[in-house]
Motif scaffolding. Structure first.
Motif, PDB file in Angstrom:
ATOM      1  N   LEU A   1      45.855  41.315  34.971  1.00 20.40           N
ATOM      2  CA  LEU A   1      45.852  41.017  33.541  1.00 20.40           C
ATOM      3  C   LEU A   1      44.847  41.852  32.755  1.00 20.40           C
ATOM      4  CD1 LEU A   1      46.900  39.287  31.191  1.00 20.40           C
ATOM      5  CD2 LEU A   1      45.116  37.617  31.763  1.00 20.40           C
ATOM      6  N   GLU A   2      43.585  41.858  33.175  1.00 26.05           N
ATOM      7  CA  GLU A   2      42.551  42.519  32.383  1.00 26.05           C
ATOM      8  C   GLU A   2      42.798  44.020  32.214  1.00 26.05           C
ATOM      9  OE1 GLU A   2      37.740  43.299  32.495  1.00 26.05           O
ATOM     10  OE2 GLU A   2      38.523  41.365  33.181  1.00 26.05           O
ATOM     11  N   PRO A   3      43.084  44.774  33.298  1.00 25.81           N
ATOM     12  CA  PRO A   3      43.326  46.208  33.091  1.00 25.81           C
ATOM     13  C   PRO A   3      44.564  46.498  32.253  1.00 25.81           C
ATOM     14  CG  PRO A   3      43.709  45.601  35.385  1.00 25.81           C
ATOM     15  CD  PRO A   3      43.059  44.425  34.736  1.00 25.81           C
ATOM     16  N   THR A   4      45.561  45.610  32.325  1.00 27.76           N
ATOM     17  CA  THR A   4      46.769  45.817  31.523  1.00 27.76           C
ATOM     18  C   THR A   4      46.473  45.624  30.038  1.00 27.76           C
ATOM     19  OG1 THR A   4      48.174  45.075  33.361  1.00 27.76           O
ATOM     20  CG2 THR A   4      49.153  45.083  31.161  1.00 27.76           C
ATOM     21  N   LEU A   5      45.747  44.553  29.705  1.00 29.01           N
ATOM     22  CA  LEU A   5      45.387  44.332  28.301  1.00 29.01           C
ATOM     23  C   LEU A   5      44.448  45.422  27.795  1.00 29.01           C
ATOM     24  CD1 LEU A   5      44.910  40.450  28.143  1.00 29.01           C
ATOM     25  CD2 LEU A   5      46.852  41.803  27.354  1.00 29.01           C
TER      26      LEU A   5
ATOM     27  N   LEU B   1      42.426  43.615  24.926  1.00 27.62           N
ATOM     28  CA  LEU B   1      41.610  42.703  25.723  1.00 27.62           C
ATOM     29  C   LEU B   1      40.869  41.706  24.839  1.00 27.62           C
ATOM     30  CD1 LEU B   1      40.752  41.975  28.583  1.00 27.62           C
ATOM     31  CD2 LEU B   1      38.879  43.636  28.374  1.00 27.62           C
ATOM     32  N   SER B   2      40.423  42.148  23.671  1.00 35.11           N
ATOM     33  CA  SER B   2      39.689  41.258  22.766  1.00 35.11           C
ATOM     34  C   SER B   2      40.598  40.247  22.081  1.00 35.11           C
ATOM     35  CB  SER B   2      38.954  42.080  21.705  1.00 35.11           C
ATOM     36  OG  SER B   2      39.877  42.768  20.875  1.00 35.11           O
ATOM     37  N   LYS B   3      41.915  40.441  22.173  1.00 40.81           N
ATOM     38  CA  LYS B   3      42.873  39.527  21.530  1.00 40.81           C
ATOM     39  C   LYS B   3      43.580  38.631  22.548  1.00 40.81           C
ATOM     40  CE  LYS B   3      42.338  41.312  17.363  1.00 40.81           C
ATOM     41  NZ  LYS B   3      43.409  41.855  16.546  1.00 40.81           N
ATOM     42  N   ALA B   4      43.041  38.544  23.752  1.00 40.08           N
ATOM     43  CA  ALA B   4      43.711  37.819  24.830  1.00 40.08           C
ATOM     44  C   ALA B   4      44.021  36.369  24.477  1.00 40.08           C
ATOM     45  CB  ALA B   4      42.865  37.881  26.104  1.00 40.08           C
ATOM     46  N   ASP B   5      43.145  35.728  23.674  1.00 42.27           N
ATOM     47  CA  ASP B   5      43.322  34.307  23.354  1.00 42.27           C
ATOM     48  C   ASP B   5      44.012  34.078  22.015  1.00 42.27           C
ATOM     49  OD1 ASP B   5      42.062  33.507  25.736  1.00 42.27           O
ATOM     50  OD2 ASP B   5      40.074  33.717  24.827  1.00 42.27           O
TER      51      ASP B   5
ATOM     52  N   ARG C   1      47.618  33.334  41.672  1.00 46.57           N
ATOM     53  CA  ARG C   1      46.705  33.310  40.533  1.00 46.57           C
ATOM     54  C   ARG C   1      45.701  34.456  40.612  1.00 46.57           C
ATOM     55  NH1 ARG C   1      44.273  28.242  37.627  1.00 46.57           N
ATOM     56  NH2 ARG C   1      46.217  27.456  38.446  1.00 46.57           N
ATOM     57  N   LYS C   2      45.216  34.728  41.821  1.00 46.97           N
ATOM     58  CA  LYS C   2      44.247  35.814  41.999  1.00 46.97           C
ATOM     59  C   LYS C   2      44.851  37.156  41.605  1.00 46.97           C
ATOM     60  CE  LYS C   2      41.314  37.977  45.526  1.00 46.97           C
ATOM     61  NZ  LYS C   2      40.893  37.944  46.950  1.00 46.97           N
ATOM     62  N   GLU C   3      46.080  37.410  42.040  1.00 47.54           N
ATOM     63  CA  GLU C   3      46.721  38.685  41.736  1.00 47.54           C
ATOM     64  C   GLU C   3      47.051  38.791  40.248  1.00 47.54           C
ATOM     65  OE1 GLU C   3      48.417  42.483  42.329  1.00 47.54           O
ATOM     66  OE2 GLU C   3      46.946  41.282  43.404  1.00 47.54           O
ATOM     67  N   ILE C   4      47.437  37.681  39.644  1.00 55.97           N
ATOM     68  CA  ILE C   4      47.720  37.681  38.208  1.00 55.97           C
ATOM     69  C   ILE C   4      46.482  38.097  37.421  1.00 55.97           C
ATOM     70  CG2 ILE C   4      48.221  36.187  36.230  1.00 55.97           C
ATOM     71  CD1 ILE C   4      50.146  34.646  38.100  1.00 55.97           C
TER      72      ILE C   4
ATOM     73  N   ASN D   1      51.434  35.146  27.401  1.00 53.07           N
ATOM     74  CA  ASN D   1      52.699  35.881  27.310  1.00 53.07           C
ATOM     75  C   ASN D   1      52.808  36.924  28.413  1.00 53.07           C
ATOM     76  OD1 ASN D   1      54.822  35.718  24.928  1.00 53.07           O
ATOM     77  ND2 ASN D   1      52.856  35.019  24.085  1.00 53.07           N
ATOM     78  N   VAL D   2      51.699  37.581  28.699  1.00 52.95           N
ATOM     79  CA  VAL D   2      51.719  38.620  29.731  1.00 52.95           C
ATOM     80  C   VAL D   2      51.759  38.003  31.121  1.00 52.95           C
ATOM     81  CG1 VAL D   2      50.447  40.581  30.692  1.00 52.95           C
ATOM     82  CG2 VAL D   2      50.545  40.249  28.205  1.00 52.95           C
ATOM     83  N   MET D   3      50.971  36.955  31.343  1.00 49.87           N
ATOM     84  CA  MET D   3      50.917  36.317  32.665  1.00 49.87           C
ATOM     85  C   MET D   3      52.238  35.659  33.034  1.00 49.87           C
ATOM     86  SD  MET D   3      47.123  34.606  33.044  1.00 49.87           S
ATOM     87  CE  MET D   3      47.329  33.480  31.656  1.00 49.87           C
ATOM     88  N   PHE D   4      52.975  35.215  32.026  1.00 52.63           N
ATOM     89  CA  PHE D   4      54.216  34.485  32.269  1.00 52.63           C
ATOM     90  C   PHE D   4      55.163  35.260  33.175  1.00 52.63           C
ATOM     91  CE2 PHE D   4      58.623  33.532  31.007  1.00 52.63           C
ATOM     92  CZ  PHE D   4      58.673  32.188  31.323  1.00 52.63           C
ATOM     93  N   VAL D   5      55.237  36.567  32.997  1.00 48.07           N
ATOM     94  CA  VAL D   5      56.123  37.400  33.805  1.00 48.07           C
ATOM     95  C   VAL D   5      55.741  37.319  35.275  1.00 48.07           C
ATOM     96  CG1 VAL D   5      56.907  39.766  34.225  1.00 48.07           C
ATOM     97  CG2 VAL D   5      56.526  38.984  31.885  1.00 48.07           C
ATOM     98  N   LEU D   6      54.457  37.436  35.559  1.00 50.30           N
ATOM     99  CA  LEU D   6      53.999  37.405  36.946  1.00 50.30           C
ATOM    100  C   LEU D   6      54.129  36.014  37.549  1.00 50.30           C
ATOM    101  CD1 LEU D   6      50.812  39.644  36.669  1.00 50.30           C
ATOM    102  CD2 LEU D   6      53.142  40.304  37.298  1.00 50.30           C
ATOM    103  N   GLN D   7      53.894  34.989  36.736  1.00 51.86           N
ATOM    104  CA  GLN D   7      54.061  33.621  37.224  1.00 51.86           C
ATOM    105  C   GLN D   7      55.509  33.366  37.633  1.00 51.86           C
ATOM    106  OE1 GLN D   7      52.582  31.656  33.739  1.00 51.86           O
ATOM    107  NE2 GLN D   7      50.471  31.530  34.486  1.00 51.86           N
ATOM    108  N   ALA D   8      56.449  33.865  36.812  1.00 47.27           N
ATOM    109  CA  ALA D   8      57.874  33.686  37.102  1.00 47.27           C
ATOM    110  C   ALA D   8      58.282  34.416  38.377  1.00 47.27           C
ATOM    111  CB  ALA D   8      58.708  34.174  35.923  1.00 47.27           C
TER     112      ALA D   8
END
Length: 249
Positions: free
Chosen positions: A149-153, A159-163, A142-145, A130-137
Motif C-alpha cells: 500500500l505505502e509504496p503504491t500511494l 500518501l498524505s491523502k490515504a485517509d 494483511r501483512k502483504e497488503i 479503495n486501494v486495499m480492497f483489490v488485494l483483500q478481494a
C-alpha cells in the motif's frame, strides 16, 4: 502448427515494484497482446472492429486514438473479457480470452490493471481502503497488503491523502487513486480508457507521467485517448481506430 494457449492458475505470481530490481530482463521480448483477424459486430449491426490484427510487445507503451465511438473502448473491453469477439481470437499473455469463464477469467483479470475515465471509486471508503480492497478481494494477507500500500500511494503522490474520502479529492487526485488501485497488485498489463478525459491539461500530464513511470518499471501500458496534443507530447507508438480498422501512425 497450433499455438498452445495457457489456462490461468492460482499459482501465477505478481512482482511488486520493490522486487523488480531483482528481475533480470528477458532477451526474448514476446507479445503480451495479440488480436488475430478480430471482428466485433454488435446486435444492432454496428461493426466496431473489422478483421483487425494487432500485436503489442511486453513493456511497450501504446496509444490508441480515434474519435468518440470509433471502437477504442471496445478494443480494450475485448482484452479483459467484458466483450467477446464476433470472429477471430483475442490473446492476452498467452490466454485465449474468449475461452475463459468464471474463475479462470477472474484469474486472468488479476493480471490486468484497468483505469477508467470515471474513476469508479467506492465513495464510502477512504483512499487507502479503495486501494486495499483489490488485494483483500484477491486474498492477500494483511501483512502483504500493507507492504504494497505505502509504496503504491507514494508512487501516485497520494500518501498524505490515504485517509481522505473520494469527495474530498480533486478529479486528478481521484484518477490517481484509480491508477493506484489498478497497479497495487502489479499486473504485467495496464489498460487506461480515456484516463485524462475529465481532467485539465496539468492533471492530464501528471497522470501520463505516472503511466510512463509504470512503463519504465516494466508494465505494458495501453492508453486510449482522443487528446492528440498529449499523444504528441509523450512520443510513444500510436494506433488509430478508423472505420473499424487499425492504422499505425
Amino acid at each position: 502448427m497450433t499455438t498452445a494457449i495457457k489456462t490461468p492458475t492460482k499459482t501465477d505470481k505478481f512482482i511488486h515494484p520493490e522486487d523488480s530490481k531483482n528481475q533480470q530482463p528477458s532477451s526474448n521480448i514476446s507479445a503480451i497482446v495479440q488480436l488475430r483477424s478480430v471482428t466485433k459486430t454488435y446486435t444492432n449491426g454496428y461493426d466496431a472492429l473489422l478483421d483487425v490484427n494487432l500485436e503489442v510487445k511486453q513493456k511497450e507503451f501504446l496509444f490508441i486514438t480515434g474519435p468518440s465511438g470509433s471502437g477504442k473502448s471496445t478494443l480494450l473491453k475485448l482484452l479483459y473479457g467484458q466483450e467477446l469477439p464476433t470472429q477471430g481470437e483475442v490473446i492476452v499473455d498467452d490466454y485465449n480470452v474468449a475461452a475463459l469463464r468464471g474463475d479462470r477469467l477472474s484469474l486472468l483479470r488479476r493480471r490486468i490493471g484497468i483505469v477508467f475515465q470515471d474513476y469508479k471509486l467506492i465513495p464510502q471508503r477512504t483512499v487507502a481502503e479503495n486501494v486495499m480492497f483489490v488485494l483483500q478481494a484477491q486474498g492477500y494477507t494483511r501483512k502483504e497488503i500493507h507492504r504494497r500500500l505505502e509504496p503504491t500511494l507514494k508512487l501516485v503522490g497520494l500518501l498524505s491523502k490515504a485517509d481522505c474520502f473520494p469527495d474530498q479529492l480533486s478529479g486528478g487526485e481521484q484518477q490517481r487513486v484509480s491508477i493506484a488501485r489498478a497497479i497495487v497488485g502489479t499486473p504485467p498489463l495496464l489498460l487506461a480508457d480515456e484516463p485524462t478525459g475529465n481532467l485539465d491539461p496539468d492533471n492530464s500530464w501528471q497522470v501520463m507521467q505516472i503511466l510512463q513511470k509504470l512503463n519504465a518499471f516494466g508494465a505494458t501500458v495501453i492508453v486510449t485517448t482522443h487528446d492528440e496534443q498529449l499523444v504528441r507530447r509523450c512520443n510513444h507508438p500510436v494506433v488509430q481506430v478508423r472505420d473499424g480498422q487499425l492504422y499505425r501512425k
